[in-house]
Design an enzyme around this catalytic site. Structure first.
Site, PDB file in Angstrom:
ATOM      1  CE  LYS A   1       5.840   2.367   7.349  1.00 16.66           C
ATOM      2  NZ  LYS A   1       6.142   2.817   5.982  1.00 16.66           N
ATOM      3  CD  GLU A  61       5.199   0.463  -2.508  1.00 19.52           C
ATOM      4  OE1 GLU A  61       6.203   0.892  -1.930  1.00 19.52           O
ATOM      5  OE2 GLU A  61       4.110   0.282  -1.936  1.00 19.52           O
TER       6      GLU A  61
END
Length: 399
Positions: free
Chosen positions: A141, A188
Protein backbone atom coordinates in the site's frame (compact mmCIF):
# COMPACT_ATOMS: atom_id res chain seq x y z
CA UNK A 1 -6.24 25.86 23.97
CA UNK A 2 -5.31 29.11 22.25
CA UNK A 3 -1.84 30.57 22.59
CA UNK A 4 -0.18 33.62 21.09
CA UNK A 5 3.20 35.27 21.22
CA UNK A 6 6.51 33.41 21.40
CA UNK A 7 8.35 32.98 24.69
CA UNK A 8 10.66 30.34 23.20
CA UNK A 9 10.91 28.51 19.90
CA UNK A 10 13.07 25.85 18.26
CA UNK A 11 13.19 24.80 14.62
CA UNK A 12 14.60 21.45 13.59
CA UNK A 13 15.03 19.49 10.36
CA UNK A 14 16.23 16.21 8.95
CA UNK A 15 16.26 12.70 10.34
CA UNK A 16 16.83 13.92 13.91
CA UNK A 17 14.09 16.57 13.91
CA UNK A 18 12.03 14.86 16.62
CA UNK A 19 14.97 14.01 18.84
CA UNK A 20 16.39 17.55 18.60
CA UNK A 21 13.00 19.06 19.45
CA UNK A 22 12.54 16.78 22.46
CA UNK A 23 16.05 17.49 23.74
CA UNK A 24 15.28 21.21 23.54
CA UNK A 25 11.95 20.70 25.32
CA UNK A 26 13.60 18.67 28.08
CA UNK A 27 16.00 21.56 28.69
CA UNK A 28 13.21 24.17 28.66
CA UNK A 29 11.11 22.34 31.22
CA UNK A 30 14.17 21.63 33.38
CA UNK A 31 15.04 25.34 33.46
CA UNK A 32 11.49 26.68 33.90
CA UNK A 33 10.00 27.75 37.21
CA UNK A 34 6.33 26.82 37.00
CA UNK A 35 3.40 27.79 39.21
CA UNK A 36 0.48 25.57 38.17
CA UNK A 37 -2.57 25.51 40.44
CA UNK A 38 -4.74 23.82 37.81
CA UNK A 39 -2.69 20.63 37.32
CA UNK A 40 -4.56 19.32 34.30
CA UNK A 41 -3.16 18.12 30.98
CA UNK A 42 -2.35 21.31 29.08
CA UNK A 43 -1.98 23.60 32.10
CA UNK A 44 1.38 24.96 33.16
CA UNK A 45 4.21 24.93 30.64
CA UNK A 46 3.04 23.96 27.12
CA UNK A 47 4.64 23.89 23.66
CA UNK A 48 2.73 23.72 20.39
CA UNK A 49 4.42 21.89 17.53
CA UNK A 50 4.24 20.64 13.98
CA UNK A 51 6.71 18.43 12.17
CA UNK A 52 7.66 17.87 8.55
CA UNK A 53 6.42 14.64 7.01
CA UNK A 54 9.77 13.69 5.47
CA UNK A 55 13.29 14.03 6.84
CA UNK A 56 14.23 15.32 3.38
CA UNK A 57 11.62 18.07 3.39
CA UNK A 58 12.70 21.63 2.82
CA UNK A 59 10.23 22.69 5.51
CA UNK A 60 11.41 23.02 9.10
CA UNK A 61 9.67 21.46 12.09
CA UNK A 62 8.85 23.70 15.04
CA UNK A 63 8.08 23.73 18.78
CA UNK A 64 6.81 27.02 20.23
CA UNK A 65 6.09 28.06 23.82
CA UNK A 66 3.44 30.81 23.66
CA UNK A 67 3.71 33.88 25.89
CA UNK A 68 0.03 33.68 26.78
CA UNK A 69 -2.29 30.69 26.66
CA UNK A 70 -5.97 30.23 27.43
CA UNK A 71 -7.09 26.66 28.09
CA UNK A 72 -10.35 24.95 28.95
CA UNK A 73 -11.03 21.37 30.01
CA UNK A 74 -14.00 19.72 31.73
CA UNK A 75 -15.66 23.05 32.50
CA UNK A 76 -12.52 24.60 34.03
CA UNK A 77 -10.68 27.43 32.27
CA UNK A 78 -7.22 28.82 32.95
CA UNK A 79 -4.65 31.32 31.73
CA UNK A 80 -0.92 30.61 31.48
CA UNK A 81 1.54 33.45 31.03
CA UNK A 82 5.26 32.97 30.34
CA UNK A 83 8.05 35.50 30.82
CA UNK A 84 11.80 35.13 30.41
CA UNK A 85 14.28 36.53 32.89
CA UNK A 86 13.34 40.01 34.15
CA UNK A 87 10.67 40.65 31.51
CA UNK A 88 7.48 42.31 32.81
CA UNK A 89 4.24 40.34 32.91
CA UNK A 90 1.94 40.94 29.91
CA UNK A 91 -0.47 43.82 30.42
CA UNK A 92 -4.21 43.55 29.88
CA UNK A 93 -6.80 40.82 30.31
CA UNK A 94 -5.92 37.77 28.14
CA UNK A 95 -9.42 37.53 26.66
CA UNK A 96 -9.27 41.17 25.56
CA UNK A 97 -5.79 40.64 24.13
CA UNK A 98 -7.04 37.66 22.13
CA UNK A 99 -10.05 39.61 20.80
CA UNK A 100 -7.82 42.48 19.67
CA UNK A 101 -5.52 40.06 17.82
CA UNK A 102 -8.40 38.54 15.80
CA UNK A 103 -10.69 41.33 14.50
CA UNK A 104 -13.45 40.64 11.97
CA UNK A 105 -13.55 36.91 12.65
CA UNK A 106 -16.44 36.21 10.32
CA UNK A 107 -15.12 38.05 7.26
CA UNK A 108 -13.55 35.82 4.61
CA UNK A 109 -10.58 36.90 2.54
CA UNK A 110 -11.03 37.01 -1.26
CA UNK A 111 -9.04 34.01 -2.45
CA UNK A 112 -8.27 32.45 -5.82
CA UNK A 113 -7.56 28.75 -6.44
CA UNK A 114 -4.80 27.67 -8.83
CA UNK A 115 -3.52 24.26 -10.00
CA UNK A 116 -1.19 22.47 -7.63
CA UNK A 117 2.19 20.87 -8.21
CA UNK A 118 0.49 18.04 -10.11
CA UNK A 119 -2.71 19.20 -11.87
CA UNK A 120 -5.88 17.23 -11.14
CA UNK A 121 -6.04 16.04 -14.74
CA UNK A 122 -2.69 14.28 -14.31
CA UNK A 123 -3.46 12.68 -10.96
CA UNK A 124 -5.06 9.45 -12.26
CA UNK A 125 -1.84 8.69 -14.17
CA UNK A 126 0.16 9.06 -10.95
CA UNK A 127 -2.19 6.66 -9.17
CA UNK A 128 -2.01 4.19 -12.05
CA UNK A 129 1.78 4.14 -11.77
CA UNK A 130 1.45 3.39 -8.06
CA UNK A 131 -0.98 0.53 -8.75
CA UNK A 132 1.51 -0.96 -11.21
CA UNK A 133 4.26 -0.65 -8.60
CA UNK A 134 2.07 -2.48 -6.10
CA UNK A 135 1.51 -5.19 -8.70
CA UNK A 136 5.25 -5.86 -8.84
CA UNK A 137 5.27 -6.61 -5.10
CA UNK A 138 7.43 -3.59 -4.23
CA UNK A 139 4.81 -2.33 -1.75
CA UNK A 140 1.45 -3.48 -0.43
CA UNK A 141 0.00 0.00 0.00
CA UNK A 142 1.19 3.54 -0.69
CA UNK A 143 -0.51 6.77 0.35
CA UNK A 144 -0.27 9.46 -2.31
CA UNK A 145 -1.26 13.10 -1.86
CA UNK A 146 -1.70 16.13 -4.07
CA UNK A 147 -1.85 19.85 -3.40
CA UNK A 148 -3.87 22.80 -4.67
CA UNK A 149 -2.54 26.37 -4.61
CA UNK A 150 -4.58 29.22 -3.12
CA UNK A 151 -3.60 32.89 -3.06
CA UNK A 152 -5.11 36.14 -1.84
CA UNK A 153 -6.76 37.88 -4.78
CA UNK A 154 -5.44 41.31 -3.73
CA UNK A 155 -2.00 40.16 -2.60
CA UNK A 156 -2.77 40.68 1.10
CA UNK A 157 -2.04 38.34 4.00
CA UNK A 158 -4.42 35.38 4.41
CA UNK A 159 -5.96 35.57 7.89
CA UNK A 160 -6.14 32.36 9.92
CA UNK A 161 -8.87 33.24 12.44
CA UNK A 162 -11.92 33.07 10.10
CA UNK A 163 -10.63 29.82 8.61
CA UNK A 164 -10.44 28.25 12.07
CA UNK A 165 -13.88 29.57 12.94
CA UNK A 166 -15.45 27.90 9.92
CA UNK A 167 -13.55 24.64 10.41
CA UNK A 168 -14.66 24.41 14.02
CA UNK A 169 -18.29 25.18 13.13
CA UNK A 170 -18.54 22.58 10.36
CA UNK A 171 -16.14 19.87 11.55
CA UNK A 172 -16.80 19.71 15.28
CA UNK A 173 -15.94 15.98 15.39
CA UNK A 174 -12.34 16.72 14.40
CA UNK A 175 -9.35 18.39 16.10
CA UNK A 176 -8.92 21.92 14.77
CA UNK A 177 -5.36 23.26 14.77
CA UNK A 178 -3.23 26.24 13.77
CA UNK A 179 0.51 26.02 14.44
CA UNK A 180 3.08 28.25 12.75
CA UNK A 181 1.05 28.70 9.57
CA UNK A 182 -0.26 25.12 9.38
CA UNK A 183 -4.06 25.23 9.63
CA UNK A 184 -6.65 22.46 9.46
CA UNK A 185 -9.12 20.10 11.09
CA UNK A 186 -7.86 16.54 11.39
CA UNK A 187 -10.08 13.54 12.15
CA UNK A 188 -7.05 11.41 13.06
CA UNK A 189 -5.34 11.48 16.47
CA UNK A 190 -1.87 10.03 16.05
CA UNK A 191 -1.44 9.74 19.82
CA UNK A 192 -2.97 11.18 22.97
CA UNK A 193 -1.12 10.63 26.26
CA UNK A 194 -2.95 11.45 29.47
CA UNK A 195 -2.63 9.99 32.94
CA UNK A 196 -0.39 7.16 31.86
CA UNK A 197 -2.62 5.91 29.05
CA UNK A 198 -1.94 6.26 25.34
CA UNK A 199 -4.62 6.36 22.68
CA UNK A 200 -4.34 6.39 18.90
CA UNK A 201 -7.12 6.70 16.33
CA UNK A 202 -6.46 5.05 12.98
CA UNK A 203 -8.40 6.14 9.89
CA UNK A 204 -7.99 4.29 6.62
CA UNK A 205 -10.69 3.38 4.13
CA UNK A 206 -12.96 6.13 2.84
CA UNK A 207 -16.18 6.51 0.90
CA UNK A 208 -17.86 9.70 -0.19
CA UNK A 209 -21.20 10.20 1.52
CA UNK A 210 -22.85 11.05 -1.80
CA UNK A 211 -21.40 7.90 -3.37
CA UNK A 212 -22.54 5.75 -0.46
CA UNK A 213 -26.06 7.13 -0.58
CA UNK A 214 -26.31 6.71 -4.35
CA UNK A 215 -25.23 3.10 -4.08
CA UNK A 216 -27.97 2.10 -1.60
CA UNK A 217 -29.44 -0.37 -1.12
CA UNK A 218 -26.37 -2.54 -0.71
CA UNK A 219 -26.32 -6.20 -1.77
CA UNK A 220 -28.43 -8.54 0.38
CA UNK A 221 -26.94 -10.09 3.50
CA UNK A 222 -26.67 -13.88 3.95
CA UNK A 223 -29.99 -13.70 5.78
CA UNK A 224 -31.57 -12.41 2.59
CA UNK A 225 -32.56 -8.93 3.75
CA UNK A 226 -31.69 -5.74 1.85
CA UNK A 227 -30.28 -3.18 4.31
CA UNK A 228 -30.26 0.44 3.18
CA UNK A 229 -27.63 1.90 5.52
CA UNK A 230 -25.03 3.33 3.07
CA UNK A 231 -22.23 2.83 5.62
CA UNK A 232 -22.49 -0.92 5.08
CA UNK A 233 -20.93 -0.45 1.65
CA UNK A 234 -17.75 0.70 3.38
CA UNK A 235 -17.58 -2.01 6.04
CA UNK A 236 -18.01 -4.69 3.34
CA UNK A 237 -15.38 -3.28 0.97
CA UNK A 238 -12.42 -5.68 0.77
CA UNK A 239 -10.22 -2.91 -0.62
CA UNK A 240 -11.01 -0.53 2.27
CA UNK A 241 -10.81 -3.23 4.94
CA UNK A 242 -7.39 -4.31 3.67
CA UNK A 243 -6.17 -0.71 3.64
CA UNK A 244 -7.44 -0.23 7.18
CA UNK A 245 -5.81 -3.44 8.44
CA UNK A 246 -2.40 -2.29 7.15
CA UNK A 247 -2.73 0.99 9.06
CA UNK A 248 -3.90 -0.61 12.32
CA UNK A 249 -1.07 -3.11 12.20
CA UNK A 250 1.59 -0.41 11.80
CA UNK A 251 0.28 1.61 14.76
CA UNK A 252 0.00 -1.46 17.00
CA UNK A 253 3.59 -2.47 16.20
CA UNK A 254 4.85 1.02 17.06
CA UNK A 255 2.94 1.20 20.36
CA UNK A 256 3.80 -2.26 21.72
CA UNK A 257 7.33 -1.35 22.94
CA UNK A 258 5.79 1.46 25.02
CA UNK A 259 2.53 -0.05 26.29
CA UNK A 260 1.08 -2.98 28.14
CA UNK A 261 -2.57 -3.99 28.00
CA UNK A 262 -2.69 -2.77 24.40
CA UNK A 263 -6.28 -2.95 23.18
CA UNK A 264 -6.56 -3.42 19.40
CA UNK A 265 -10.15 -3.66 18.10
CA UNK A 266 -10.91 -6.65 15.90
CA UNK A 267 -13.20 -4.64 13.63
CA UNK A 268 -13.32 -0.95 12.71
CA UNK A 269 -16.26 1.35 13.20
CA UNK A 270 -17.51 4.02 10.80
CA UNK A 271 -16.64 7.65 11.57
CA UNK A 272 -19.11 10.08 9.98
CA UNK A 273 -17.91 13.46 8.74
CA UNK A 274 -19.89 15.99 6.70
CA UNK A 275 -18.35 14.88 3.40
CA UNK A 276 -17.11 11.31 3.88
CA UNK A 277 -17.31 8.12 5.91
CA UNK A 278 -14.06 6.66 7.29
CA UNK A 279 -13.24 3.26 8.71
CA UNK A 280 -11.82 3.98 12.18
CA UNK A 281 -10.18 2.06 15.03
CA UNK A 282 -9.18 3.38 18.46
CA UNK A 283 -6.17 1.66 20.06
CA UNK A 284 -5.41 2.18 23.75
CA UNK A 285 -2.67 1.00 26.11
CA UNK A 286 -1.08 1.64 29.49
CA UNK A 287 2.30 3.36 29.26
CA UNK A 288 5.33 1.60 30.72
CA UNK A 289 8.26 3.10 28.79
CA UNK A 290 8.12 6.61 30.30
CA UNK A 291 8.05 8.19 26.82
CA UNK A 292 6.54 11.64 26.38
CA UNK A 293 3.70 12.24 23.96
CA UNK A 294 6.23 13.81 21.58
CA UNK A 295 8.41 10.71 21.64
CA UNK A 296 5.38 8.53 21.00
CA UNK A 297 4.42 10.71 18.04
CA UNK A 298 7.93 10.27 16.64
CA UNK A 299 7.69 6.49 17.10
CA UNK A 300 4.33 6.33 15.33
CA UNK A 301 5.23 8.59 12.41
CA UNK A 302 4.75 7.83 9.61
CA UNK A 303 2.00 5.26 10.03
CA UNK A 304 0.65 3.19 7.16
CA UNK A 305 -2.38 5.51 7.14
CA UNK A 306 -0.29 8.37 5.71
CA UNK A 307 2.67 6.52 4.17
CA UNK A 308 1.99 2.89 3.30
CA UNK A 309 3.26 -0.64 3.86
CA UNK A 310 6.11 -1.52 4.22
CA UNK A 311 6.88 2.00 5.40
CA UNK A 312 10.43 2.48 4.00
CA UNK A 313 9.45 1.17 0.56
CA UNK A 314 6.24 3.22 0.53
CA UNK A 315 8.14 6.38 1.50
CA UNK A 316 10.49 5.82 -1.45
CA UNK A 317 7.53 5.43 -3.84
CA UNK A 318 6.00 8.65 -2.47
CA UNK A 319 9.19 10.57 -3.18
CA UNK A 320 9.39 9.10 -6.67
CA UNK A 321 5.77 9.53 -7.79
CA UNK A 322 4.13 12.30 -5.79
CA UNK A 323 6.06 15.15 -7.38
CA UNK A 324 5.95 17.57 -4.42
CA UNK A 325 7.41 18.32 -1.01
CA UNK A 326 4.62 17.63 1.49
CA UNK A 327 6.09 20.08 3.99
CA UNK A 328 4.28 19.55 7.29
CA UNK A 329 1.20 18.00 5.68
CA UNK A 330 0.58 14.50 7.12
CA UNK A 331 3.16 15.10 9.85
CA UNK A 332 2.41 15.27 13.60
CA UNK A 333 0.77 18.48 14.86
CA UNK A 334 -0.24 19.16 18.45
CA UNK A 335 1.07 20.03 21.88
CA UNK A 336 3.10 18.67 24.79
CA UNK A 337 3.06 19.89 28.39
CA UNK A 338 5.65 19.90 31.14
CA UNK A 339 4.70 16.42 32.35
CA UNK A 340 5.03 14.93 28.86
CA UNK A 341 1.28 14.53 28.32
CA UNK A 342 -0.20 15.89 25.11
CA UNK A 343 -2.18 15.46 21.92
CA UNK A 344 -0.58 14.88 18.52
CA UNK A 345 -2.86 14.66 15.52
CA UNK A 346 -1.92 13.92 11.93
CA UNK A 347 -1.98 17.12 9.87
CA UNK A 348 -4.77 16.22 7.44
CA UNK A 349 -7.58 18.32 5.92
CA UNK A 350 -5.19 21.22 6.14
CA UNK A 351 -3.30 23.98 4.40
CA UNK A 352 0.14 25.47 4.94
CA UNK A 353 0.75 29.18 4.52
CA UNK A 354 3.71 30.39 2.49
CA UNK A 355 6.38 32.33 4.46
CA UNK A 356 4.87 35.65 3.33
CA UNK A 357 1.38 34.37 4.36
CA UNK A 358 -0.16 35.67 1.12
CA UNK A 359 -0.77 32.20 -0.30
CA UNK A 360 -1.06 28.62 0.86
CA UNK A 361 -1.20 25.06 -0.34
CA UNK A 362 -4.08 22.81 0.66
CA UNK A 363 -3.66 19.03 0.57
CA UNK A 364 -5.56 15.76 0.21
CA UNK A 365 -4.50 12.17 -0.28
CA UNK A 366 -5.61 8.58 -0.21
CA UNK A 367 -4.34 5.07 0.31
CA UNK A 368 -3.56 3.20 -2.90
CA UNK A 369 -3.77 -0.60 -2.95
CA UNK A 370 -3.89 -3.14 -5.76
CA UNK A 371 -7.66 -2.71 -6.20
CA UNK A 372 -7.57 1.10 -6.39
CA UNK A 373 -9.27 2.84 -9.31
CA UNK A 374 -7.35 5.98 -10.40
CA UNK A 375 -10.47 8.00 -11.23
CA UNK A 376 -12.07 7.09 -7.91
CA UNK A 377 -8.89 8.11 -6.07
CA UNK A 378 -8.99 11.53 -7.76
CA UNK A 379 -12.61 11.91 -6.71
CA UNK A 380 -11.68 11.00 -3.12
CA UNK A 381 -9.05 13.74 -2.97
CA UNK A 382 -11.56 16.25 -4.32
CA UNK A 383 -13.98 15.38 -1.52
CA UNK A 384 -11.25 15.60 1.11
CA UNK A 385 -10.30 19.06 -0.19
CA UNK A 386 -13.85 20.20 0.58
CA UNK A 387 -13.03 20.93 4.24
CA UNK A 388 -10.40 23.54 3.45
CA UNK A 389 -12.19 24.87 0.39
CA UNK A 390 -15.26 25.51 2.54
CA UNK A 391 -13.21 27.09 5.32
CA UNK A 392 -11.43 29.39 2.84
CA UNK A 393 -14.68 30.40 1.14
CA UNK A 394 -13.80 28.77 -2.17
CA UNK A 395 -17.18 27.01 -2.48
CA UNK A 396 -19.72 29.67 -3.53
CA UNK A 397 -22.74 27.59 -2.57
CA UNK A 398 -21.46 27.32 1.02
CA UNK A 399 -20.52 30.94 1.63
Amino acid sequence: MVGWGRAAVVRTAGVGRFEAAEAWWDQVRADAQVEDEVRLPGSGLVAFGSFAFSPRSGDESVLTVPRTLIGRRDGLAWVTQVVAGDEPWPAGHPAEMLARSNPHLGRLDPLVELPGTVPATDWPRVVARAVRRIGTGAVEKVVLARDVAVRHRDGDVVRVAPVLERLQARYGATWTFAVDGLVGATPEMLVRLQGGRARSRVLAGTIRRAEAAAASPVPPTPAGDHPTDPRLRLVRSVKDLDEHAYAVRSVAEALRPHCTDLQVPEDPYVLELPDVYHLASDLTGRMVSGATSLRLAAALHPSAAVCGTPTPAAAAVIEELEGMDRGRYAGPVGWVDGSGDGDWGIALRCGELAPDRRSLRIFAGGGIVAASDPRAELAETEVKLTAMRHALGLLPEQR
